[in-house]
Design a protein around this motif. Structure first.
Motif, short mmCIF file in Angstrom:
data_model
loop_
_atom_site.label_atom_id
_atom_site.label_comp_id
_atom_site.label_asym_id
_atom_site.label_seq_id
_atom_site.Cartn_x
_atom_site.Cartn_y
_atom_site.Cartn_z
N ARG A 116 -38.95 7.16 31.64
CA ARG A 116 -38.23 8.14 31.00
C ARG A 116 -38.97 8.90 30.91
N VAL A 117 -39.55 9.63 31.84
CA VAL A 117 -40.91 10.32 31.79
C VAL A 117 -39.73 11.95 32.73
N ALA A 118 -39.95 12.79 31.87
CA ALA A 118 -39.26 14.11 32.95
C ALA A 118 -40.24 14.28 34.36
N GLY A 119 -39.01 14.74 35.11
CA GLY A 119 -40.14 14.89 36.34
C GLY A 119 -40.43 13.85 37.49
N VAL A 120 -40.05 12.58 36.46
CA VAL A 120 -39.70 11.64 37.47
C VAL A 120 -39.05 10.92 37.86
N LYS A 121 -38.69 10.96 39.01
CA LYS A 121 -37.61 10.72 39.45
C LYS A 121 -36.90 9.27 40.55
N LYS A 122 -38.17 8.36 40.37
CA LYS A 122 -37.36 7.49 41.25
C LYS A 122 -38.44 5.98 40.64
N GLY A 244 -31.52 -6.61 31.44
CA GLY A 244 -32.72 -7.95 31.15
C GLY A 244 -32.07 -10.26 31.20
N ARG A 245 -32.39 -10.35 31.02
CA ARG A 245 -32.04 -11.58 30.66
C ARG A 245 -30.56 -11.82 29.36
N PHE A 246 -31.03 -11.05 28.36
CA PHE A 246 -29.99 -11.52 27.36
C PHE A 246 -28.90 -10.92 27.15
N GLY A 247 -29.16 -9.87 28.12
CA GLY A 247 -27.68 -8.47 28.06
C GLY A 247 -28.37 -7.19 27.24
N PHE A 248 -29.66 -7.10 26.67
CA PHE A 248 -29.81 -5.95 25.85
C PHE A 248 -30.36 -5.26 27.03
N LYS A 249 -29.43 -4.13 26.86
CA LYS A 249 -29.82 -2.60 27.97
C LYS A 249 -30.46 -1.75 26.64
N GLN A 250 -31.87 -1.68 27.17
CA GLN A 250 -32.30 -0.10 26.96
C GLN A 250 -32.12 0.88 27.62
N SER A 251 -32.40 2.30 27.24
CA SER A 251 -31.98 3.60 27.20
C SER A 251 -33.05 4.33 28.10
N SER A 252 -33.15 4.63 29.71
CA SER A 252 -33.76 5.01 30.24
C SER A 252 -33.61 6.60 30.57
N SER A 253 -33.38 7.33 29.58
CA SER A 253 -32.59 8.60 29.58
C SER A 253 -34.11 9.49 29.25
N LYS A 254 -34.21 10.44 29.77
CA LYS A 254 -35.06 11.31 29.70
C LYS A 254 -35.76 11.97 28.00
N GLY A 255 -37.14 11.36 27.92
CA GLY A 255 -37.80 11.53 26.58
C GLY A 255 -36.83 11.05 25.74
N CYS A 256 -36.51 9.97 26.47
CA CYS A 256 -36.38 8.31 25.04
C CYS A 256 -37.43 8.34 24.18
N ASN A 257 -37.44 7.79 22.81
CA ASN A 257 -38.68 7.21 22.38
C ASN A 257 -38.68 5.81 21.72
N ASP A 258 -36.93 5.44 21.76
CA ASP A 258 -37.43 4.11 21.15
C ASP A 258 -37.76 3.29 21.43
N PRO A 259 -38.03 2.08 21.13
CA PRO A 259 -38.80 1.51 21.18
C PRO A 259 -38.69 -0.30 22.47
N ILE A 260 -39.81 0.27 22.82
CA ILE A 260 -39.44 -1.09 24.31
C ILE A 260 -39.43 -2.50 24.15
N ARG A 261 -38.94 -3.27 24.32
CA ARG A 261 -38.64 -4.34 23.75
C ARG A 261 -38.85 -5.40 25.34
N CYS A 262 -40.09 -6.17 25.54
CA CYS A 262 -39.35 -6.19 26.86
C CYS A 262 -39.64 -8.47 26.25
N TYR A 263 -38.45 -8.75 27.43
CA TYR A 263 -37.80 -10.07 27.61
C TYR A 263 -37.64 -10.91 28.90
N GLY A 264 -37.73 -11.90 29.10
CA GLY A 264 -37.38 -12.72 29.96
C GLY A 264 -35.70 -12.15 30.03
#
Length: 264
Positions: A116-122, A244-264
């Protein structure tokens, strides 16, 4: 619970894992205050083979099996393996870009934070600092190879400073817990900054000193030269962005500040 198929003894090739109420859980932590952004989900099911188990449960199970003598046979290192694995990261970034490596617990959530960090290319997740050449996830989870789960960040220093990456690193985890982040326990979950240049090394050490003044507990983050990077299996790459395991996609958009939910 360990259950064998058609056998009363544990067999490494036939062992299945059943878990009546597993708390699938990978925590993220702010710099200070109560730990936030926890995501948990209870489920009743027979889990898939070890390669695709939720990380905390899979790691614990693999460590138990390893102690019983069923650990990965590849974890038996050779001097040749150790020499290769302990060598520098000789990959070359794209023109105009630089590498940075960070270990901050489970690499799924850490990777999304850097995506999500601007300037990170990969970003890539993988294993480093261990003694085994070409380790697998099972090898790393055996607890015998000394690898750390890391994110290798490709960034444009004209758009994103190394100090910005350090800020993300500190904010993403608790750097005062040795070999542990929440329920994830093991040397592979240790806190580490692995530098490629003297400038990165100096910035990392100065940043650690500043963070230490803010905390009431000693920081245990290691700051070491970047060693050979072994890209993790493809299903680990951009894991949370893909759902992830349950198909709950999370945004990787630059500047996104949605809480990151980490799951198996």
């Amino acid at each position: 619970m360990l259950k064998t198929v058609a056998s009363s003894t544990i067999n490494a090739t036939t062992t299945l894992i059943t878990c009546p109420n597993v708390n699938l859980h990978c925590s993220s932590y702010p710099l200070s205050g109560p730990f936030l952004n926890r995501f948990t989900k209870s489920t009743k099911q027979t889990l898939r083979p070890l390669r695709t188990l939720s990380k905390p449960f899979a790691t614990t199970t693999m460590n138990i099996l390893n102690k019983l003598g069923f650990g990965s046979p590849r974890a038996q290192q050779s001097s040749a393996d150790a020499s290769i694995a302990q060598g520098p990261d000789d990959d070359v970034p794209a023109p105009g870009q630089e590498f940075a490596q960070f270990g901050a617990g489970c690499f799924w959530g850490v990777e999304l934070a850097f995506q999500r960090v601007a300037g990170v290319k990969k970003t890539e997740v993988g294993y480093t600092q261990g003694f085994l050449h070409n380790p697998s996830y099972e090898d790393v989870c055996s607890g015998t190879t000394n690898h750390s789960e890391v994110v290798r960040v490709h960034y444009d220093p004209k758009e994103c400073s190394f100090d910005t990456l350090l800020d993300v690193f500190w904010a993403r985890h608790d750097p005062t817990t040795l070999n542990r982040q929440g329920n994830d326990v093991g040397t592979q979950y240790r806190s580490g900054i692995y530098f490629y240049t003297p400038e990165q090394e100096n910035a990392a050490k100065e940043s650690l000193e500043r963070q230490q003044k803010l905390l009431n507990r000693k920081i245990v983050t290691e700051i070491l030269p970047a060693k050979k990077f072994y890209r993790a299996e493809e299903y680990h790459q951009q894991y949370l962005e893909k759902g992830g395991r349950f198909g709950f996609k999370q945004s990787s958009s630059k500047g996104c500040n949605d809480p990151i939910r980490c799951y198996g």
